[in-house]
Scaffold this motif. Structure first.
Motif, mmCIF file in Angstrom:
data_model
loop_
_atom_site.group_PDB
_atom_site.id
_atom_site.type_symbol
_atom_site.label_atom_id
_atom_site.label_comp_id
_atom_site.label_asym_id
_atom_site.label_seq_id
_atom_site.Cartn_x
_atom_site.Cartn_y
_atom_site.Cartn_z
ATOM 1 N N GLU A 304 0.860 -1.184 0.000
ATOM 2 C CA GLU A 304 0.000 0.000 0.000
ATOM 3 C C GLU A 304 0.895 1.232 0.000
ATOM 4 O OE1 GLU A 304 -4.238 -1.277 1.778
ATOM 5 O OE2 GLU A 304 -2.765 -0.704 3.303
ATOM 6 N N SER A 305 0.803 1.983 -1.084
ATOM 7 C CA SER A 305 1.732 3.080 -1.350
ATOM 8 C C SER A 305 0.964 4.252 -1.938
ATOM 9 C CB SER A 305 2.800 2.578 -2.331
ATOM 10 O OG SER A 305 3.364 3.620 -3.076
ATOM 11 N N ASN A 306 1.376 5.467 -1.584
ATOM 12 C CA ASN A 306 0.729 6.653 -2.124
ATOM 13 C C ASN A 306 1.791 7.720 -2.346
ATOM 14 O OD1 ASN A 306 -1.387 8.499 -2.858
ATOM 15 N ND2 ASN A 306 -2.767 7.452 -1.441
ATOM 16 N N LEU A 307 1.375 8.899 -2.722
ATOM 17 C CA LEU A 307 2.342 9.969 -2.935
ATOM 18 C C LEU A 307 2.984 10.402 -1.621
ATOM 19 C CD1 LEU A 307 0.337 12.091 -5.519
ATOM 20 C CD2 LEU A 307 2.174 10.456 -5.988
ATOM 21 N N GLU A 322 -5.603 16.680 2.229
ATOM 22 C CA GLU A 322 -4.204 16.834 1.824
ATOM 23 C C GLU A 322 -3.952 15.982 0.585
ATOM 24 O OE1 GLU A 322 0.332 16.359 3.622
ATOM 25 O OE2 GLU A 322 -1.401 16.316 4.982
ATOM 26 N N TYR A 323 -3.387 16.595 -0.436
ATOM 27 C CA TYR A 323 -3.144 15.930 -1.714
ATOM 28 C C TYR A 323 -2.179 14.745 -1.542
ATOM 29 C CZ TYR A 323 -1.627 15.369 -6.601
ATOM 30 O OH TYR A 323 -1.338 14.877 -7.851
ATOM 31 N N GLY A 324 -2.566 13.615 -2.158
ATOM 32 C CA GLY A 324 -1.664 12.474 -2.192
ATOM 33 C C GLY A 324 -1.574 11.678 -0.909
ATOM 34 N N LEU A 325 -2.504 11.900 0.023
ATOM 35 C CA LEU A 325 -2.481 11.223 1.314
ATOM 36 C C LEU A 325 -3.734 10.357 1.451
ATOM 37 C CD1 LEU A 325 -0.845 11.004 3.981
ATOM 38 C CD2 LEU A 325 -2.247 12.874 4.872
ATOM 39 N N SER A 326 -3.548 9.097 1.822
ATOM 40 C CA SER A 326 -4.638 8.140 1.912
ATOM 41 C C SER A 326 -5.721 8.580 2.896
ATOM 42 C CB SER A 326 -4.084 6.779 2.355
ATOM 43 O OG SER A 326 -5.131 5.844 2.559
ATOM 44 N N VAL A 327 -6.978 8.210 2.582
ATOM 45 C CA VAL A 327 -8.069 8.443 3.529
ATOM 46 C C VAL A 327 -8.537 7.124 4.142
ATOM 47 C CG1 VAL A 327 -8.864 10.532 2.353
ATOM 48 C CG2 VAL A 327 -9.873 8.315 1.744
ATOM 49 N N THR A 328 -7.881 6.027 3.784
ATOM 50 C CA THR A 328 -8.197 4.732 4.398
ATOM 51 C C THR A 328 -6.934 4.222 5.100
ATOM 52 O OG1 THR A 328 -7.975 3.804 2.151
ATOM 53 C CG2 THR A 328 -10.200 4.144 2.988
ATOM 54 N N ASP A 329 -6.373 3.094 4.727
ATOM 55 C CA ASP A 329 -5.178 2.609 5.421
ATOM 56 C C ASP A 329 -3.975 3.492 5.134
ATOM 57 O OD1 ASP A 329 -6.650 0.541 6.389
ATOM 58 O OD2 ASP A 329 -5.755 -1.003 5.119
ATOM 59 N N GLY A 330 -3.076 3.555 6.110
ATOM 60 C CA GLY A 330 -1.835 4.292 5.923
ATOM 61 C C GLY A 330 -0.959 3.659 4.854
ATOM 62 N N CYS A 331 -0.285 4.482 4.067
ATOM 63 C CA CYS A 331 0.560 4.031 2.960
ATOM 64 C C CYS A 331 1.980 4.557 3.125
ATOM 65 C CB CYS A 331 0.005 4.548 1.625
ATOM 66 S SG CYS A 331 -1.649 3.954 1.223
ATOM 67 N N ILE A 332 2.931 3.895 2.478
ATOM 68 C CA ILE A 332 4.268 4.465 2.394
ATOM 69 C C ILE A 332 4.287 5.524 1.294
ATOM 70 C CG2 ILE A 332 5.453 2.454 3.322
ATOM 71 C CD1 ILE A 332 6.214 1.657 0.450
ATOM 72 N N SER A 333 5.245 6.423 1.368
ATOM 73 C CA SER A 333 5.324 7.527 0.414
ATOM 74 C C SER A 333 5.916 7.062 -0.910
ATOM 75 C CB SER A 333 6.201 8.640 0.985
ATOM 76 O OG SER A 333 7.560 8.214 1.037
ATOM 77 N N TRP A 334 5.849 7.949 -1.912
ATOM 78 C CA TRP A 334 6.428 7.599 -3.204
ATOM 79 C C TRP A 334 7.930 7.375 -3.090
ATOM 80 C CZ3 TRP A 334 5.455 5.225 -7.296
ATOM 81 C CH2 TRP A 334 6.415 5.199 -8.312
ATOM 82 N N ASP A 335 8.633 8.215 -2.361
ATOM 83 C CA ASP A 335 10.085 8.041 -2.222
ATOM 84 C C ASP A 335 10.421 6.718 -1.551
ATOM 85 O OD1 ASP A 335 10.561 10.468 -3.434
ATOM 86 O OD2 ASP A 335 10.842 11.568 -1.560
ATOM 87 N N GLU A 336 9.664 6.356 -0.518
ATOM 88 C CA GLU A 336 9.879 5.061 0.135
ATOM 89 C C GLU A 336 9.588 3.918 -0.826
ATOM 90 O OE1 GLU A 336 8.528 5.325 4.677
ATOM 91 O OE2 GLU A 336 7.112 6.337 3.333
ATOM 92 N N THR A 337 8.551 4.093 -1.628
ATOM 93 C CA THR A 337 8.157 3.073 -2.598
ATOM 94 C C THR A 337 9.263 2.818 -3.611
ATOM 95 O OG1 THR A 337 5.835 3.683 -2.397
ATOM 96 C CG2 THR A 337 6.483 2.517 -4.401
ATOM 97 N N ALA A 338 9.716 3.879 -4.235
ATOM 98 C CA ALA A 338 10.747 3.745 -5.266
ATOM 99 C C ALA A 338 12.017 3.142 -4.683
ATOM 100 C CB ALA A 338 11.039 5.107 -5.887
ATOM 101 N N ASP A 339 12.399 3.570 -3.491
ATOM 102 C CA ASP A 339 13.607 3.048 -2.851
ATOM 103 C C ASP A 339 13.481 1.550 -2.586
ATOM 104 O OD1 ASP A 339 16.204 3.514 -1.369
ATOM 105 O OD2 ASP A 339 14.985 2.771 0.292
ATOM 106 N N ALA A 340 12.334 1.119 -2.034
ATOM 107 C CA ALA A 340 12.144 -0.292 -1.704
ATOM 108 C C ALA A 340 12.101 -1.167 -2.958
ATOM 109 C CB ALA A 340 10.866 -0.473 -0.890
ATOM 110 N N ILE A 341 11.411 -0.703 -3.997
ATOM 111 C CA ILE A 341 11.286 -1.492 -5.222
ATOM 112 C C ILE A 341 12.633 -1.602 -5.942
ATOM 113 C CG2 ILE A 341 10.280 -1.480 -7.542
ATOM 114 C CD1 ILE A 341 8.366 -2.489 -5.400
#
Length: 357
Positions: A304-307, A322-341
């Protein structure tokens, strides 16, 4: 003839809805989208059949509430997907329906304006338009098949489907999934039980007959062929994670005992991360290490990833979202996403080609 003395006593209203065929005539699938969906489905089938050595990763927002933010995310994901395509096959989460334990926002299709007006017809148009736009980017797309009717409106644009932990045990959802055109992942039960998932996999592989609707919205008897590409998704449960090597081995044993293919997907979120998005990259790293250590059953991941990192409550004034922030479950940020992948790709790129031998 309805006798109001005994029928519909708790029904406030029934409003006719556009039919699936009418929606598709208004918003037809393009040739580019057809090609994208067909490719996505085939790649995932090939991964499950061990004809493609890659791992597929279903990744993206917990739920879609802002179309522009979803497009922003999609363009970034397409660029990242191209970078890692030799090792990982990235599939974007485009979830429009949210199961609720009690009550709450049920997703973009049900309540697109997030104000309890439940303009479902608008929601279907908005959802289909977004899926068309994203498919035309060349991104494979995923969603959760929650309502048994909504797949008729959008399933033609979906490369992979999920059946959630709350509905894996549902006969209705097993029957529906037996007719889905995409591969489908069944999550283990909310208590962590694998039995409901293995039972679901055996059920969904078989033909079923049940009540549904046809393309014109008529109530119909639906007969399915069975879906041979169903698999289990480990998401933790009962307050405990189940992504570790011991639980994966137990899942392999359970699948073998039921004569099911050893195809296991790991959900890095939910109870596998203790519902703390910051822990998702650690789960992903652990799974990567299991593969490096010789695991052959893990074929996919869900993230689960978002901006932006975290989540927000839906405010009374929607201008305060707030733009790019989940309204349901918490997500990792785009920078965290790209780094992990990117880290996962670098660790696995040399080992995966020989993994299926």
């Amino acid at each position: 003839m309805t006798d109001n003395r005994v029928e519909d006593l708790n029904i406030e209203s029934i409003v006719p809805l556009i039919s699936p065929e009418q929606l598709k005539q208004e918003m037809p699938i393009s040739e580019a989208a057809v090609a994208s969906v067909q490719k996505g489905r085939q790649v995932i089938r090939d991964i499950l059949d061990r004809k493609d050595h890659r791992i597929f990763v279903v990744i993206g927002p917990c739920s879609i509430h802002d179309v522009e933010a979803a497009k922003d995310y999609a363009h970034r994901l397409k660029e990242l997907a191209d970078q890692v395509s030799d090792t990982l096959y990235l599939v974007m989460r485009v979830y429009f329906e949210k199961p609720r334990t009690t009550v709450g926002w049920k997703g973009l299709i049900n309540d697109p304006y997030m104000n309890d007006t439940f303009k479902i017809q608008d929601g279907l148009h908005i959802a289909r338009r977004l899926l068309l736009d994203l498919a035309e980017l060349g991104l494979p797309l995923s969603t959760e098949a929650l309502d048994p009717i909504s797949p008729q409106y959008i399933q033609d644009l979906i490369a992979w489907s999920a059946i959630g932990a709350r509905t894996t045990e549902s006969q209705t959802h097993r029957e529906m999934a037996s007719g889905l055109s995409s591969a489908v992942g069944f999550k283990n039960g909310t208590d962590g039980s694998l039995t409901v998932a293995t039972n679901a996999l055996m059920s969904v592989a078989n033909p079923h007959r049940f009540l549904g609707i046809n393309a014109d919205g008529q109530v119909s008897i639906v007969s399915t062929r069975g879906n041979p590409y169903a698999h289990v998704v480990l998401r933790g449960g009962g307050g405990k994670p189940n992504y570790d090597s011991v639980n994966v081995a137990l899942a392999e044993e359970a699948l073998a005992k039921s004569d099911l293919a050893a195809n296991i997907m790991i959900d890095c979120s939910h109870e596998n991360s203790n519902k703390n998005p910051a822990l998702q990259p650690l789960v992903l790293e652990n799974v990567t290490n299991q593969i490096l250590d010789g695991n052959k059953s893990i074929i996919g991941l869900m993230v689960e990833s978002n901006l932006k990192h975290g989540r927000q409550n839906i405010p009374a004034n929607l201008d305060d979202l707030e733009y790019g922030l989940s309204v349901t479950d918490g997500c990792i940020s785009w920078d965290e996403t790209a780094d992990a992948i990117l880290k996962m790709r670098d660790k696995l790129k040399d080992i995966l080609p020989a993994r299926n031998n």
